[in-house]
Scaffold this motif. Structure first.
Motif: not given
Length: 604
Positions: A107-110, A324-328
């Motif tokens: 999801g983050a890489s997308s 939850a949004d750290l990776g994106a």
């Protein structure tokens, strides 16, 4: 190399110390010869390719998987052209958009790919990632209402949304337009009413790309966006001043992250994405990936190991036990200082995740080993209060490795009266389909997934009934899978023959993963010298045999197993099966044997 086939099993091994059969990986002899002749390959390498289904006319693209040769026509994806039209329309009209992403690496890489494309087009694309604990997986009516109230006119969901019928119905009611970019299995033939739904696993899709991760689907979408924007004249001539067409190749590293971390089949176009993406990643131009590499104190050209064991777990840590949004955010930022701060936070969260995971794994094993007959069924379902939902998927994977059968791990929140579960399956057992059947029977509040992994929500008092249902549903598949559970050997080697040249020859088959498994070698009648128990339950040894070679070897997480005990005992010959890994410590450019299984020749 010598032929190690046995009448009943490879090297005669019908039951290893882990209880598995060894067998030679099957390959058509004529196809092996054709690969040797046409590609100039060694017999073992040609055999390994043939055994993985690489046909004679596919050898060149298999060994050199390029986007030019394997990129699918975006128009073959249902709704892809429609999605591109809507998004470019929205870009031209400067509509308020939001990308809604799942909280894992895919999801983050997308999301980061879309953020970067829109940024290149001069448009800001905010990211929304639901909190795993407070909001659960995927879009919800509450989240869509919130985004609508904050001014969003269109939401692009990535790696989620295809099965979110209630949330999508709510979006339609409140006038929020939604474009879904997903890859998960869908229920039945029902297509939700949305502006566009791009999913190679929707029932009417003809792309043949159902094995892609969401990041791969998103990368194809970027090609469709470029094509649509080009058609509208939004790009200037390369010789003139103005907005250039975004070069999608710079974001191949993000597509590779999703493909590898979501454990998708690395064949065809998906294999090209992974292979070319790793090459792009090796330049470490993405500030977030470079910062993660630095905090992990790693280096060198990127590999599946970097992605799957160094970068991926840290990116996932935010969604598991942090924000939850750290990776994106990490993957989409161009600010090196921001990237460094996010990477350090994710690294700390990953360390905490490991400790939580260890505690839950130990508790789950204790339950399985002490509960009467718990380990004897066709699948395992373990549940306990307050198990962190962010680690149950990892724990399910660990237990599947240990017990060689499908596993579902459920963490129960008594205050909310709900259990959140995650499952991992054995090859040949379709866990996602069984979970879907349980949902259809009314045993679940929510549930879905694919053959090898699934997620679910369940009322705690229904767990015993759910366990019984899944055991009955999976009994036949699990019995067949257990009978077929084997170590498949690609070639027999000696300790002297295991050298850097052999490893490099087989590296031509990389990248490895589902659909293109890493080669497994067997060594016969080896003896253990200098065994050493390591922290974490690992064992390191030196292997010797009649060839006169000395081969460094390691076995991971074997503490307490029969194989682990045998490796810690010097004397007596054993057979080992495993994989060759590079050993570059202090520039030595050697190899190490990673032991997968051990057999005793006297009782094989």
């Amino acid at each position: 190399m010598p032929d190690g086939s046995g009448q009943l099993g490879y090297l005669g091994v019908t039951r290893s110390l882990s209880g598995r059969l060894w067998r030679e990986r099957a390959a058509d002899a004529d196809l092996v010869r054709r690969h040797q002749l046409h590609l100039g390959l060694s017999e073992p390498l040609a055999r390994a390719m043939a055994s993985r289904g690489v046909l004679a006319d596919q050898g060149e693209t298999y060994l050199n998987p390029t986007l030019k040769a394997l990129f699918p026509d975006p128009s073959t994806f249902a709704d892809m052209d429609r999605a591109a039209e809507i998004l470019v329309d929205s870009l031209e009209r400067r509509r308020p958009l939001v990308v809604f992403a799942d909280y894992d690496v895919d999801g983050a890489s997308s999301a980061a790919q879309l953020v970067r494309w829109f940024r290149a087009m001069g448009h800001d694309l905010p990211i929304y990632v639901p909190d795993r604990i407070l909001e659960g997986y995927g879009p919800s009516p509450a989240a869509f209402k919130r985004l609508k109230a904050e001014g969003a006119e269109l939401v692009i969901t990535v790696d989620c949304g295809a099965a979110a019928h209630d949330a999508l119905a709510c979006a339609a009611e409140i006038g929020l337009e939604v474009v879904v970019i997903d890859h998960h299995l869908m229920r039945g033939d029902e297509i939700p009413q949305v502006a566009a739904l791009v999913n190679p696993n929707r029932p009417d899709d003809t792309s043949g790309q159902g094995h892609l991760a969401a990041a791969g689907v998103t990368f194809v979408l970027l090609a469709a966006l470029n094509r649509e924007a080009r058609k509208r004249g939004l790009f200037s001539d390369p010789s003139q001043a103005g907005r250039p067409e975004p070069d999608l190749r710079q974001w191949l590293d993000l597509a590779a992250m999703g493909a590898i971390c979501d454990v998708t089949e690395l064949r065809g176009f998906n294999r090209a994405l992974a292979a070319q993406g790793l090459k792009v990643m090796s330049a470490w131009r993405n500030p977030g990936l470079k910062a993660l590499l630095d905090v992990a104190k790693s280096q060198g050209p990127s590999s599946v190991f970097h992605v799957g064991f160094i970068l991926g777990p840290r990116i996932n840590a935010g969604g598991r036990i942090g924000r939850a949004d750290l990776g994106a955010r990490l993957l989409s930022t161009d600010d090196a200082e921001e990237a460094r701060g996010l990477a350090e936070e994710l690294d700390l969260l990953n360390a905490s995740r490991k400790e939580v995971e260890r505690e839950v794994t130990e508790a789950a094993i204790d339950f399985i080993e002490t509960e009467s007959n718990a380990a004897e069924g066709p699948m395992l379902l373990v549940a306990q209060d307050d198990w962190h939902p962010g680690v149950i998927g990892i724990v399910a994977g660990r237990l599947r490795e240990k017990y060689r059968k499908p596993v579902v791990v459920v963490g129960i929140d008594r205050a909310a009266n709900v259990g959140k579960g995650s499952g991992r399956s054995q090859p040949g057992v379709n866990l996602g389909r069984a979970v879907q059947a349980a949902y259809d029977e009314g045993l679940l509040l929510a549930g879905g997934g694919h053959a090898m992994a699934a997620g679910l929500s369940v009322r705690p008092d229904t767990i015993p009934e759910l366990r019984a249902f899944l055991c009955e549903r999976l009994a036949a598949e699990s019995e067949l899978a257990a009978a077929a559970d084997a170590i498949e050997i690609d070639a027999l080697v000696t300790t002297r023959g295991c050298d850097r040249a052999l490893w490099q020859d087989f590296q031509r088959m990389a990248p490895f993963g589902p659909g293109n498994v890493e080669p497994v070698f067997a060594a016969a009648d080896v003896r253990v010298e200098r065994p050493m128990a390591l922290k974490g339950g690992h064992v390191r040894v030196t292997l010797t045999d009649g060839s006169g070679g000395r081969l460094k070897a390691v076995a991971w997480r074997v503490e307490g197993t029969e194989a682990g005990r045998r490796l810690l005992t010097e004397g007596g010959a054993i057979h080992v099966a495993g994989r060759l890994k590079p050993d570059d410590w202090q520039g030595r450019e050697g190899v190490e044997f990673e032991i997968e299984d051990v057999a005793d020749p006297r009782r094989a």
